[in-house]
Design a protein around this motif. Structure first.
Motif, mmCIF file in Angstrom:
data_model
loop_
_atom_site.group_PDB
_atom_site.id
_atom_site.type_symbol
_atom_site.label_atom_id
_atom_site.label_comp_id
_atom_site.label_asym_id
_atom_site.label_seq_id
_atom_site.Cartn_x
_atom_site.Cartn_y
_atom_site.Cartn_z
ATOM 1 N N LEU A 446 0.834 -1.200 0.000
ATOM 2 C CA LEU A 446 0.000 0.000 0.000
ATOM 3 C C LEU A 446 0.869 1.251 0.000
ATOM 4 C CD1 LEU A 446 -2.903 0.979 0.072
ATOM 5 C CD2 LEU A 446 -2.881 0.768 2.566
ATOM 6 N N ARG A 447 1.911 1.238 0.836
ATOM 7 C CA ARG A 447 2.799 2.394 0.902
ATOM 8 C C ARG A 447 3.472 2.650 -0.448
ATOM 9 N NH1 ARG A 447 5.860 5.104 5.240
ATOM 10 N NH2 ARG A 447 7.639 6.074 4.263
ATOM 11 N N ARG A 448 3.908 1.586 -1.088
ATOM 12 C CA ARG A 448 4.604 1.743 -2.374
ATOM 13 C C ARG A 448 3.699 2.277 -3.467
ATOM 14 N NH1 ARG A 448 9.327 -1.400 -3.000
ATOM 15 N NH2 ARG A 448 9.021 -1.469 -5.227
ATOM 16 N N THR A 449 2.409 1.970 -3.360
ATOM 17 C CA THR A 449 1.525 2.345 -4.466
ATOM 18 C C THR A 449 0.758 3.636 -4.188
ATOM 19 O OG1 THR A 449 -0.062 0.794 -3.539
ATOM 20 C CG2 THR A 449 1.226 0.015 -5.401
ATOM 21 N N ALA A 450 0.896 4.184 -2.989
ATOM 22 C CA ALA A 450 0.160 5.412 -2.667
ATOM 23 C C ALA A 450 1.155 6.527 -2.339
ATOM 24 C CB ALA A 450 -0.774 5.167 -1.484
ATOM 25 N N MET A 451 1.227 7.521 -3.207
ATOM 26 C CA MET A 451 2.183 8.616 -2.997
ATOM 27 C C MET A 451 1.971 9.278 -1.635
ATOM 28 S SD MET A 451 4.417 8.946 -5.347
ATOM 29 C CE MET A 451 5.091 10.608 -5.511
ATOM 30 N N ALA A 452 0.707 9.402 -1.215
ATOM 31 C CA ALA A 452 0.433 10.077 0.066
ATOM 32 C C ALA A 452 1.125 9.347 1.216
ATOM 33 C CB ALA A 452 -1.070 10.158 0.308
ATOM 34 N N LEU A 453 1.112 8.021 1.169
ATOM 35 C CA LEU A 453 1.753 7.263 2.244
ATOM 36 C C LEU A 453 3.269 7.255 2.092
ATOM 37 C CD1 LEU A 453 -0.632 4.188 2.516
ATOM 38 C CD2 LEU A 453 -0.524 6.175 4.037
ATOM 39 N N VAL A 455 5.335 9.541 0.388
ATOM 40 C CA VAL A 455 6.064 10.812 0.528
ATOM 41 C C VAL A 455 5.164 11.980 0.916
ATOM 42 C CG1 VAL A 455 7.906 10.161 -1.083
ATOM 43 C CG2 VAL A 455 5.840 11.268 -1.955
ATOM 44 N N GLY A 456 3.891 11.719 1.152
ATOM 45 C CA GLY A 456 2.956 12.812 1.400
ATOM 46 C C GLY A 456 3.193 13.540 2.711
ATOM 47 N N SER A 457 2.472 14.636 2.886
ATOM 48 C CA SER A 457 2.644 15.422 4.106
ATOM 49 C C SER A 457 1.934 14.719 5.274
ATOM 50 C CB SER A 457 2.078 16.826 3.914
ATOM 51 O OG SER A 457 0.699 16.726 3.655
ATOM 52 N N TYR A 458 2.257 15.157 6.471
ATOM 53 C CA TYR A 458 1.707 14.568 7.690
ATOM 54 C C TYR A 458 0.923 15.634 8.436
ATOM 55 C CZ TYR A 458 1.655 13.029 12.572
ATOM 56 O OH TYR A 458 1.256 12.697 13.839
ATOM 57 N N GLN A 459 -0.313 15.317 8.833
ATOM 58 C CA GLN A 459 -1.056 16.217 9.725
ATOM 59 C C GLN A 459 -1.599 15.399 10.894
ATOM 60 O OE1 GLN A 459 -2.953 16.110 6.405
ATOM 61 N NE2 GLN A 459 -1.259 17.307 5.552
ATOM 62 N N ALA A 460 -1.265 15.869 12.098
ATOM 63 C CA ALA A 460 -1.810 15.198 13.281
ATOM 64 C C ALA A 460 -3.292 15.505 13.364
ATOM 65 C CB ALA A 460 -1.106 15.716 14.523
ATOM 66 N N VAL A 461 -4.095 14.543 13.851
ATOM 67 C CA VAL A 461 -5.518 14.768 14.116
ATOM 68 C C VAL A 461 -5.700 14.602 15.621
ATOM 69 C CG1 VAL A 461 -7.854 13.860 13.769
ATOM 70 C CG2 VAL A 461 -6.243 13.957 11.846
ATOM 71 N N ARG A 472 -2.330 11.579 6.007
ATOM 72 C CA ARG A 472 -1.219 11.724 5.067
ATOM 73 C C ARG A 472 -1.832 12.173 3.743
ATOM 74 N NH1 ARG A 472 3.283 8.793 5.500
ATOM 75 N NH2 ARG A 472 4.039 10.400 4.097
ATOM 76 N N SER A 473 -1.250 13.194 3.145
ATOM 77 C CA SER A 473 -1.840 13.749 1.926
ATOM 78 C C SER A 473 -0.797 14.007 0.856
ATOM 79 C CB SER A 473 -2.501 15.104 2.209
ATOM 80 O OG SER A 473 -3.161 15.078 3.435
ATOM 81 N N TYR A 474 -1.216 13.800 -0.352
ATOM 82 C CA TYR A 474 -0.383 14.133 -1.503
ATOM 83 C C TYR A 474 -1.326 14.521 -2.632
ATOM 84 C CZ TYR A 474 3.181 13.789 -5.140
ATOM 85 O OH TYR A 474 4.048 14.063 -6.154
ATOM 86 N N GLN A 475 -1.188 15.776 -3.068
ATOM 87 C CA GLN A 475 -2.140 16.312 -4.055
ATOM 88 C C GLN A 475 -3.564 15.979 -3.609
ATOM 89 O OE1 GLN A 475 -0.365 14.889 -7.698
ATOM 90 N NE2 GLN A 475 1.317 16.324 -7.501
ATOM 91 N N ASP A 476 -4.369 15.296 -4.455
ATOM 92 C CA ASP A 476 -5.741 15.062 -3.985
ATOM 93 C C ASP A 476 -5.928 13.683 -3.342
ATOM 94 O OD1 ASP A 476 -5.509 13.588 -6.190
ATOM 95 O OD2 ASP A 476 -7.201 14.458 -7.288
ATOM 96 N N GLN A 477 -4.805 13.069 -2.998
ATOM 97 C CA GLN A 477 -4.913 11.762 -2.330
ATOM 98 C C GLN A 477 -4.793 11.966 -0.816
ATOM 99 O OE1 GLN A 477 -1.547 8.846 -2.503
ATOM 100 N NE2 GLN A 477 -2.883 7.808 -3.951
ATOM 101 N N GLN A 478 -5.730 11.395 -0.085
ATOM 102 C CA GLN A 478 -5.693 11.594 1.360
ATOM 103 C C GLN A 478 -6.017 10.319 2.119
ATOM 104 O OE1 GLN A 478 -7.674 14.426 4.177
ATOM 105 N NE2 GLN A 478 -7.170 15.858 2.513
ATOM 106 N N PHE A 479 -5.202 10.031 3.107
ATOM 107 C CA PHE A 479 -5.449 8.867 3.958
ATOM 108 C C PHE A 479 -5.582 9.327 5.398
ATOM 109 C CE2 PHE A 479 -3.417 7.012 0.311
ATOM 110 C CZ PHE A 479 -4.013 5.768 0.174
ATOM 111 N N LEU A 480 -6.455 8.615 6.103
ATOM 112 C CA LEU A 480 -6.571 8.829 7.543
ATOM 113 C C LEU A 480 -6.095 7.539 8.197
ATOM 114 C CD1 LEU A 480 -7.853 10.857 9.653
ATOM 115 C CD2 LEU A 480 -9.792 9.297 9.663
#
Ligand code: NOJ
Length: 533
Positions: A446-453, A455-461, A472-480
């Motif tokens: 999953l990490r290898r195939t998702a840019m957000a995971l 190299v994306g940015s990190y935001q604490a919730v 974790r976000s990268y362009q319009d890709q977002q994971f919680l």
């Protein structure tokens, strides 16, 4: 912040540490070797890691199992030959796997020809390659500096009538990095391996390579408790993390930059605010100062959340983060946090921002193995017994399958195998869709195939109690990512946009579940949710 489109391999990739003695034995002597590693490259490819870091494979009397090197530019026959090494690099590169070697600049073996020469006489031209001192006025060691492995760091040499300094064993005398000849000789070592196609180095004991030139006593630690490691009776103020170390690192960095895409990792057990200074000013430090704080911080959600925040805040603007969950010097992850939380920890490691480093065997859930007294090898345990400091328990042979000695060797393994190897091994876990290994593989995939995971940015919730939540976000890709560090169920509210899909649960049984505004994690569960934005 603008995100660059191009990342270095070591920013995108995952590093896998191999402890060669215990990985795979190809010749039946009970000790792992290079052909053994080569034979397992397809497994590592299957797992999905990007780079192998090999603990030392160089000629050594093995007083500290290879961290006492007697020749920096050859291979110990126990591990194989230079031809075996070249074959390993070639086979790794053919599989897009990078090879990282261990560089041990702080000390050599006491059998290294440099030390033999240095020790031979006070007047030998190489005397100053090591740290020699006259006794103190009372005839004892020059000051109160302690060895990490117990006792004074000063060893008396009767023949030449002086003490020499050793941060670790007396069989590991420290080099004098203030001597330009030593610097040149050690840079030459790096050149030797870089010319052979090595992709980088993990630099051992980096915080220790320079000591105070005035030999000032280390100050006492008022909080020291007798049950602790005696090394901590003083603060290592004058023996570690000295300012001049940055000049030495700058030379290593400068050299590495004469080659393409090479990586320098520093082994640095330091508080975060000191650790991040090793990125150096204007990129003159190491690329990755190893961040061991996930190992050192109590496994509690609020403490881990605070750790991540403080690290993210302390990083210099161009400093790339990294995280480590285990290595050959620390108790196994499963033994620290338990089997269930080890799965949560794997999800944390592989979804945080920054390069992850895995330790061989953690991916199958290996635990510390109790070592009977007559089988203890580690000199640390022998020198400072009974305090649980020994490192043999986390160095036991890799468990490959159900055959004798877990398929590690046809001979007699140098350390005992875990007694649960019949169920905890690569072969069994590869076939089990909910095993620890399957979880690691899915996480890595999953990490290898998702840019957000990756190299994306990190935001604490914001979260409370045992919950740890971030995006974790990268362009319009977002994971919680939501992790339950406790064993009770944890409901939580998903902030706007609040809809998504479970990509992975640590329990491996929730793929594709639709996530609405509220969501419940089971005990010891972590999930990766892809948000629909
Ligand atoms: C750190 C290494 O990881 C450890 O195994 C070794 O004993 C010391 N440095 C000394 O080289």
């Amino acid at each position: 912040m603008e995100q660059p489109e191009v990342y270095h391999w070591w920013q995108r990739g995952i590093i896998y540490q191999i402890y060669p003695r215990s990985f795979m034995d190809s010749n039946g002597d009970g000790v792992g070797d290079l052909p053994g590693i080569t034979a397992k490259l397809d497994y590592l490819r299957w797992l999905g890691v990007d780079a192998l870091w090999l603990s030392p494979i160089f000629p050594s009397p093995m007083a500290d199992f290879g961290y006492d090197i007697s020749d920096y530019t050859d291979i110990d026959p126990m591990f194989g030959s230079m031809a075996n090494f070249e074959a390993l690099v070639e086979a790794a590169h053919a599989r897009q796997l990078k090879v990282i070697l261990d560089f041990v600049p702080n000390h050599t073996s006491d059998q290294h020809p440099w030390f033999l020469a240095s020790r031979s006489s006070r007047h030998h031209p190489q005397r100053d390659w090591y740290l020699w001192q006259d006794p103190a006025a009372n005839g004892g060691p020059p000051n109160n500096w302690r060895s990490v492995f117990g006792g004074s760091a000063w060893e008396w040499d009767e023949a030449s009538g002086q003490y020499y300094y050793h941060a670790y064993l007396k069989e590991q005398p420290d080099l004098n990095w203030r001597n330009p000849e030593v610097q040149e000789a050690m840079l030459e070592v790096l050149r030797f391996w870089l010319d052979r196609g090595v992709d980088g180095f993990r630099i051992d004991a980096l915080r220790q390579i320079i000591k105070d030139d005035q030999l000032r006593h280390n100050p006492p630690n008022p909080d020291y408790q007798p049950y602790q490691d005696p090394y901590h009776q003083e603060f290592p103020t004058y023996t570690t993390d000295r300012p001049e170390v940055m000049d030495m690192i700058a030379r290593m960095r400068h050299l590495s930059e004469q080659y393409e895409e090479r990586l320098l990792i520093g082994e640095l057990y330091l508080p975060i605010e000191r650790l991040v200074t090793y990125y150096g000013i204007e990129g003159k430090g190491v690329h990755l100062p190893f961040n061991f704080h996930l190992i050192l911080t109590p496994w509690e959600a609020r403490k881990i959340a605070a750790l991540i925040d403080s690290y993210e805040t302390a990083l210099p603007p161009d400093g790339w983060p990294n995280w480590v969950l285990g290595n050959h010097d620390q108790p196994r992850l499963v033994s620290r946090v338990g089997e269930r939380q080890a799965r949560v920890a794997a999800m944390l490691l592989l979804t945080l921002r920054g390069t992850p480093t895995l330790y061989n065997g953690d991916e199958i859930g290996m635990h510390n193995v109790e070592i009977p007294p007559d089988k203890i090898h580690d000199p640390f345990e022998k020198n400072v017994p009974g305090k649980g400091l020994g490192r043999d328990p986390e160095r036991t042979p890799m468990q490959w399958n159900q055959s004798q000695h877990a398929g590690f060797t046809n001979g007699h393994p140098w350390l005992p195998l875990a007694n649960d190897y019949l169920t905890v091994n690569v072969a069994i876990e590869q076939d089990d869709p909910v095993s620890m290994l399957s979880l690691y593989r899915r996480l890595i995939d999953l990490r290898r195939t998702a840019m957000a995971l990756m190299v994306g940015s990190y935001q604490a919730v914001e979260a409370e109690g045992n919950l740890l939540v971030y995006r974790r976000s990268y362009q319009d890709q977002q994971f919680l990512i939501a992790l339950n560090l406790g064993s009770e169920p944890q409901p939580f509210l998903v902030e706007t946009p609040g809809r998504g899909k479970v990509m992975l649960s640590t329990h491996l049984d929730r793929d594709g579940e639709v996530v609405e505004e509220s969501f419940e994690l089971r005990g010891d569960e972590g999930v990766i949710i892809r948000l629909q934005v």
